[in-house]
Write a protein that holds these residues in place. Structure first.
Motif, PDB file in Angstrom:
ATOM      1  N   THR A  32       0.833  -1.203   0.000  1.00 52.56           N
ATOM      2  CA  THR A  32       0.000   0.000   0.000  1.00 52.56           C
ATOM      3  C   THR A  32       0.867   1.252   0.000  1.00 52.56           C
ATOM      4  O   THR A  32       0.641   2.189  -0.765  1.00 52.56           O
ATOM      5  CB  THR A  32      -0.931   0.004   1.229  1.00 52.56           C
ATOM      6  OG1 THR A  32      -1.732  -1.177   1.166  1.00 52.56           O
ATOM      7  CG2 THR A  32      -1.836   1.218   1.262  1.00 52.56           C
ATOM      8  N   MET A  33       1.885   1.254   0.859  1.00 58.82           N
ATOM      9  CA  MET A  33       2.741   2.437   0.940  1.00 58.82           C
ATOM     10  C   MET A  33       3.583   2.614  -0.325  1.00 58.82           C
ATOM     11  O   MET A  33       3.644   3.695  -0.889  1.00 58.82           O
ATOM     12  CB  MET A  33       3.680   2.333   2.152  1.00 58.82           C
ATOM     13  CG  MET A  33       3.071   2.792   3.450  1.00 58.82           C
ATOM     14  SD  MET A  33       2.329   4.428   3.355  1.00 58.82           S
ATOM     15  CE  MET A  33       3.780   5.463   3.159  1.00 58.82           C
ATOM     16  N   PHE A  34       4.246   1.537  -0.746  1.00 57.28           N
ATOM     17  CA  PHE A  34       5.211   1.692  -1.839  1.00 57.28           C
ATOM     18  C   PHE A  34       4.574   1.683  -3.237  1.00 57.28           C
ATOM     19  O   PHE A  34       5.138   2.242  -4.168  1.00 57.28           O
ATOM     20  CB  PHE A  34       6.275   0.588  -1.760  1.00 57.28           C
ATOM     21  CG  PHE A  34       7.298   0.824  -0.690  1.00 57.28           C
ATOM     22  CD1 PHE A  34       8.129   1.932  -0.744  1.00 57.28           C
ATOM     23  CD2 PHE A  34       7.444  -0.051   0.372  1.00 57.28           C
ATOM     24  CE1 PHE A  34       9.077   2.167   0.237  1.00 57.28           C
ATOM     25  CE2 PHE A  34       8.391   0.171   1.360  1.00 57.28           C
ATOM     26  CZ  PHE A  34       9.207   1.285   1.293  1.00 57.28           C
ATOM     27  N   LEU A  35       3.423   1.042  -3.378  1.00 55.82           N
ATOM     28  CA  LEU A  35       2.859   0.928  -4.723  1.00 55.82           C
ATOM     29  C   LEU A  35       1.604   1.764  -4.937  1.00 55.82           C
ATOM     30  O   LEU A  35       1.257   2.070  -6.076  1.00 55.82           O
ATOM     31  CB  LEU A  35       2.552  -0.543  -5.041  1.00 55.82           C
ATOM     32  CG  LEU A  35       3.746  -1.505  -4.915  1.00 55.82           C
ATOM     33  CD1 LEU A  35       3.307  -2.935  -5.188  1.00 55.82           C
ATOM     34  CD2 LEU A  35       4.867  -1.107  -5.879  1.00 55.82           C
ATOM     35  N   LYS A  36       0.899   2.120  -3.835  1.00 51.43           N
ATOM     36  CA  LYS A  36      -0.389   2.801  -4.030  1.00 51.43           C
ATOM     37  C   LYS A  36      -0.429   4.219  -3.486  1.00 51.43           C
ATOM     38  O   LYS A  36      -1.026   5.082  -4.104  1.00 51.43           O
ATOM     39  CB  LYS A  36      -1.506   1.991  -3.356  1.00 51.43           C
ATOM     40  CG  LYS A  36      -1.694   0.634  -3.990  1.00 51.43           C
ATOM     41  CD  LYS A  36      -3.008  -0.001  -3.550  1.00 51.43           C
ATOM     42  CE  LYS A  36      -3.123  -1.423  -4.065  1.00 51.43           C
ATOM     43  NZ  LYS A  36      -2.927  -2.427  -3.023  1.00 51.43           N
ATOM     44  N   ASN A  37       0.150   4.470  -2.327  1.00 56.10           N
ATOM     45  CA  ASN A  37      -0.063   5.768  -1.668  1.00 56.10           C
ATOM     46  C   ASN A  37       0.252   6.923  -2.609  1.00 56.10           C
ATOM     47  O   ASN A  37       1.345   6.999  -3.176  1.00 56.10           O
ATOM     48  CB  ASN A  37       0.800   5.871  -0.404  1.00 56.10           C
ATOM     49  CG  ASN A  37       0.302   6.953   0.536  1.00 56.10           C
ATOM     50  OD1 ASN A  37      -0.896   7.195   0.626  1.00 56.10           O
ATOM     51  ND2 ASN A  37       1.220   7.624   1.213  1.00 56.10           N
ATOM     52  N   GLY A  38      -0.724   7.813  -2.780  1.00 56.44           N
ATOM     53  CA  GLY A  38      -0.550   8.971  -3.657  1.00 56.44           C
ATOM     54  C   GLY A  38      -0.515   8.611  -5.134  1.00 56.44           C
ATOM     55  O   GLY A  38      -0.159   9.443  -5.959  1.00 56.44           O
ATOM     56  N   PHE A  40       1.617   6.939  -6.631  1.00 59.28           N
ATOM     57  CA  PHE A  40       2.986   6.867  -7.131  1.00 59.28           C
ATOM     58  C   PHE A  40       3.532   5.477  -6.820  1.00 59.28           C
ATOM     59  O   PHE A  40       3.288   4.961  -5.730  1.00 59.28           O
ATOM     60  CB  PHE A  40       3.887   7.897  -6.435  1.00 59.28           C
ATOM     61  CG  PHE A  40       3.660   9.312  -6.880  1.00 59.28           C
ATOM     62  CD1 PHE A  40       4.222   9.773  -8.058  1.00 59.28           C
ATOM     63  CD2 PHE A  40       2.905  10.188  -6.116  1.00 59.28           C
ATOM     64  CE1 PHE A  40       4.029  11.084  -8.465  1.00 59.28           C
ATOM     65  CE2 PHE A  40       2.699  11.503  -6.511  1.00 59.28           C
ATOM     66  CZ  PHE A  40       3.269  11.950  -7.694  1.00 59.28           C
ATOM     67  N   GLU A  41       4.264   4.894  -7.754  1.00 64.13           N
ATOM     68  CA  GLU A  41       4.893   3.600  -7.513  1.00 64.13           C
ATOM     69  C   GLU A  41       6.361   3.794  -7.181  1.00 64.13           C
ATOM     70  O   GLU A  41       7.040   4.585  -7.835  1.00 64.13           O
ATOM     71  CB  GLU A  41       4.802   2.732  -8.764  1.00 64.13           C
ATOM     72  CG  GLU A  41       3.510   1.967  -8.865  1.00 64.13           C
ATOM     73  CD  GLU A  41       3.513   1.020 -10.056  1.00 64.13           C
ATOM     74  OE1 GLU A  41       2.622   0.181 -10.112  1.00 64.13           O
ATOM     75  OE2 GLU A  41       4.404   1.129 -10.921  1.00 64.13           O
TER      76      GLU A  41
END
Lengths: 349, 270
Positions: A118-124, A126-127
């Motif tokens: 979720t943090m690294f691939l989805k948040n905002g 940005f991947e």
């Protein structure tokens, strides 16, 4: 009866090692925090015998996806002021470094991967390309937990069970039983599987914890001023061990470090960061937020059990209890959650 | 796969020295007019930092930098014609449509002026030339520490011809007798704003204490909470919601801010 004898499983394991790297819990003798104790941690293994099936690791497995230090860019221009100054991203290198890797994970740590994704691939929207490269090359083998370990509260956090794995490898008395869910691995475990074995998932939190952990809902900023945090200002030494052992902490800092081998070359690295350390929020001009340690504890705990869920719909904390295991001041995450619940219940009255 | 952290080079077209430690750099880019947003400025051999865009020109943006750290001190060694790297722009901009045909009061403290400057230029220059909606009235209150710390002195003078501009300093020494502006905090000058009412739109940008005090004063004038906007400054390492440093509760300043409406901002306690 196990599906495979010890000997046959070793052969299978060696076949897997020809095609994959394997990252699993291991015992490092004498490397524990106290003298004459062993460290159970994650590492690459070269034999089945190295894998520790029945103990909880001190560190989480996240470093395989999110290394403690990682070069993002390389700058070879000594004079960056020139019009041709250049930065080369190190993604190709990342790709070479990460062959397809089998990760032996417990249910809680498989749930923790969802937080990292979720943090690294989805948040905002940005991947993070470094994480993505590694994530694509991860395969999961499940480790079962028939009973919770000391400090675990995965049952309360609903992370005690999972179906998200390729293979379940169960250690039995005279060998191993196997459940293969992913066709990629069918060829390694040929058809002598007589009956499918089901993993056991613990149904109770750690026996030393009598109260079920309830996740607090709809916390407002009233609780920020509550004296409950003062205790942590007195006890917590802001070492950040809870962050480094946590399977879901993803904060990082970025530094430029001179290359050891090539003079004049700078590597722009990202390095794990901790919200428990004062400089985490430091601005140019030396302005800091959350100066008291209690406020930093509050920032961390509420993120784990409230703020992340408000943003993403599921809890960040997976209840693995590692932060409790590693804390030199014996601060308990579970107890702090209990306290938040007590205070919010009183406020409701 | 495009690397989200990739920076592009941009040529320095001009450098304006406001004070010894505060300079504006004009960079050649194709970034559109988006007041409120920021860029990540990168020096390959050093590191990268988030900087508010303080002005927009045709095929160029202006950033205003204070020389306080590792990256900024290297930035101050550069000359016109040199290249720096940047990525972005990032973040939420000011909700311009909500200011159309309204009374807009901008209040800035110190380097908070950088974010506000792009808004002033938007209304006093860009929207006039491009037939965009106008404001009913524009007021600007800016505070600096001393007369020596004043940024954009020339611009402030120019803007004063078309709108009400109050420039104040916290204190001034004897040798600054030529100082013609006010003395005191920006919050003390809100009473001097004409036509300040319930429907006035107010933007406040500055150090945390200044923003808190200013908003408290504004609310005492019955300005509606929904008509107040703040711009936050927080430590950032990525600008794209990964590094975690700028998180406040369930919000990321880089993604959900830096501009926040006060209704949201009031519960964003670090």
């Amino acid at each position: 009866m196990p599906d495979y004898t010890e000997k046959n499983t070793k052969i299978t394991f060696n076949n897997l090692l020809k095609d994959y790297k394997i990252y699993a819990p291991v015992k490092q003798p004498g490397a524990g925090r106290l003298s004459s104790t062993d460290l159970i941690t994650y590492d690459y293994v070269s034999s089945l015998a190295e894998i520790v099936f029945d103990e909880k690791t001190y560190f989480s497995p996240k470093a395989v996806l999110f290394p403690t230090r990682e070069t993002m860019y390389v700058s070879r221009e000594t004079m960056y002021v020139s019009k041709n100054g250049s930065l080369t991203d190190s993604l190709e290198k990342t790709e070479q470094e990460i062959p397809i890797t089998i990760l032996f994970l417990r249910s809680c740590d498989i749930h923790a991967l969802k937080v990292l994704d979720t943090m690294f691939l989805k948040n905002g929207n940005f991947e993070d390309p470094y994480y993505k490269k590694r994530r694509e090359n991860i395969r999961i083998f499940l480790l079962e937990c028939p009973e919770a370990f000391e400090t675990c509260f995965c049952v309360s956090m609903n992370t005690n069970q999972t179906q998200d794995y390729s293979v379940f490898l169960k250690k039995e008395k005279n060998g191993y039983s196997v459940k293969v869910q992913d066709q990629e691995f069918a060829k390694y475990f040929p058809d002598n599987v007589t009956e499918e074995v089901e993993p056991r998932f613990c149904q109770k939190d750690s026996p030393s914890e009598k109260t079920k952990v309830t996740i607090p809902k709809n916390i407002d900023t009233e609780i920020f001023k509550h004296p409950l945090w003062d205790e942590y200002s007195a006890r917590c030494i802001a070492c950040g061990r809870c962050n480094t052992s946590c399977p879901t902490c993803t904060c990082f800092s970025v530094q430029s470090v001179p290359d050891k081998d090539e003079p004049g070359v700078m590597n722009r690295k990202r390095i794990w960061s901790s919200c428990q350390i004062e400089d985490f929020s430091r601005l140019a001009g030396d302005h800091k937020f959350r100066k008291s340690v209690g406020d930093r504890m509050r920032y961390k705990v509420l993120h784990k059990v409230h703020d992340f869920e408000k943003r993403n719909g599921f809890s960040m904390c997976v209840g693995c209890g590692r932060c409790d295991d590693v804390c030199p001041e014996y601060i308990s995450m579970q107890k702090s959650i209990h306290k938040i619940n007590e205070v919010t219940a009183q406020e409701m009255k | 796969m495009e690397n989200s952290y990739n920076s592009k080079p941009a040529k320095i077209l001009n450098i304006t020295k406001h004070t010894q430690v505060e300079w504006s750099f004009l960079l050649e880019t194709t970034i559109e007019y988006t007041p409120g947003q920021f860029v990540f400025v990168s020096l390959p051999h050093v590191s990268e930092i988030p900087i508010t865009i303080s002005g927009f020109r045709k095929n160029a943006i202006e950033i205003t930098v204070r020389n306080v750290g590792t990256v900024t001190s290297e930035l101050f060694k550069l000359k016109v014609g040199d290249a720096i790297y940047y990525r972005g722009p990032y973040g939420e901009l000011f909700p311009l449509d909500q200011y159309d045909n309204e009374h807009l009061l901008l209040i800035a403290g110190g380097s908070g002026m950088a974010a506000v400057k792009s808004l002033v230029e938007y209304y006093l220059e860009y929207s006039l030339k491009n037939n965009k909606p106008k404001l009913k009235k524009l007021d600007l209150v800016v505070g600096f520490r001393t007369p020596k710390h004043v940024l954009y002195a020339k611009e402030l003078k120019k803007w004063g011809k078309n709108s009400d501009v109050i420039v104040t300093v916290d204190k001034h020494e004897d040798e600054d007798e030529s100082w013609l502006g006010g003395v005191g905090f920006v919050v003390d000058f809100i009473k001097d704003i004409q036509d300040l009412g319930r429907n006035s739109r107010v933007v406040v940008v500055g150090p945390p204490v200044m923003m808190t005090n200013t908003v408290r004063e504004l609310l005492s004038y019955n300005i509606q909470e929904k008509n107040i906007w703040l711009s936050f400054e927080r430590h950032m390492k990525c600008g794209i919601g990964k590094c975690g440093h700028c998180r406040i509760r369930d919000k990321y300043v880089c993604l959900d801010g830096p501009v926040f409406n006060y209704i949201e901002a009031k519960s964003l306690i670090d």
